[in-house]
Design a protein around this motif. Structure first.
Motif: not given
Length: 193
Positions: A106-124
């Motif tokens: 099964s291959l499902v395109d979920v490009s519009h369902r999800q998004m990404g958040i980048a969390v960066e730094g020494p306190g991440a």
């Protein structure tokens, strides 16, 4: 009248939040931007998909493989999240479908369902641990590790991309909720320091 199918444009679910990428309390938040996202299922599919996808699909639990702007994240014994550049969605889907034509999958395109958040730094890790029940120390959750988990009431996929960098995949409707909690936590950590 304009054709809605050709005039529609995807807008980030974080447009109201992501303008300020200032580091607060040792944590920087950023919208990871648009991407191709597919959920691949099938125990035999990993071997067939690795070549055309350009990244070895990991068969080791809780691991991610990446290269050439693409990533494959292990979600379960027969499930992976595949990430690539947004403009490659059709090409990725076509290449994978051709390669797996004779393989149950099964291959499902979920490009519009999800998004990404980048969390960066020494306190991440500390900021994420305010809402994620996993041990995010570098020893327990090293770079290259990923897991499907919860962030308060939101299901997320958490991927440690570097010693002080995490990538959070979240359903679009929960993205502002996750962002706001991370923002509050980093501000509280900064005030307590």
């Amino acid at each position: 009248m304009a054709d809605l199918a050709t005039s529609a444009r995807r807008v980030s679910g974080l447009a109201d939040f992501a303008a300020d990428t200032t580091s607060i309390g040792g944590v920087t938040l950023a919208d990871a931007g648009p991407a191709s996202r597919f959920v691949l299922r099938g125990s035999e599919a990993a071997a067939a998909a690795s070549g055309p996808f350009g990244v070895a699909i990991p068969t080791t639990s809780l691991r991610a493989g990446e290269g050439s702007g693409r990533a494959a994240l292990w979600l379960g014994p027969d499930e992976w999240l595949l990430l690539g550049a947004a403009h490659e969605t059709a090409a990725i889907q076509s290449a994978l479908e051709q390669a797996m034509a004779g393989v149950p999958h099964s291959l499902v395109d979920v490009s519009h369902r999800q998004m990404g958040i980048a969390v960066e730094g020494p306190g991440a890790a500390l900021a994420l641990n305010a809402a994620v029940p996993l041990d995010l120390s570098a020893e327990a959750f090293p770079a290259g590790m990923c897991a499907r988990t919860i962030f308060e009431k939101a299901e997320i996929v958490l991927w440690r991309t570097g010693p002080e960098r995490f990538h959070v995949e979240v359903w679009r409707s929960f993205a502002p909720y996750v962002w706001e909690i991370l923002d509050v936590v980093r501000k509280e950590n900064a005030a307590a320091a």
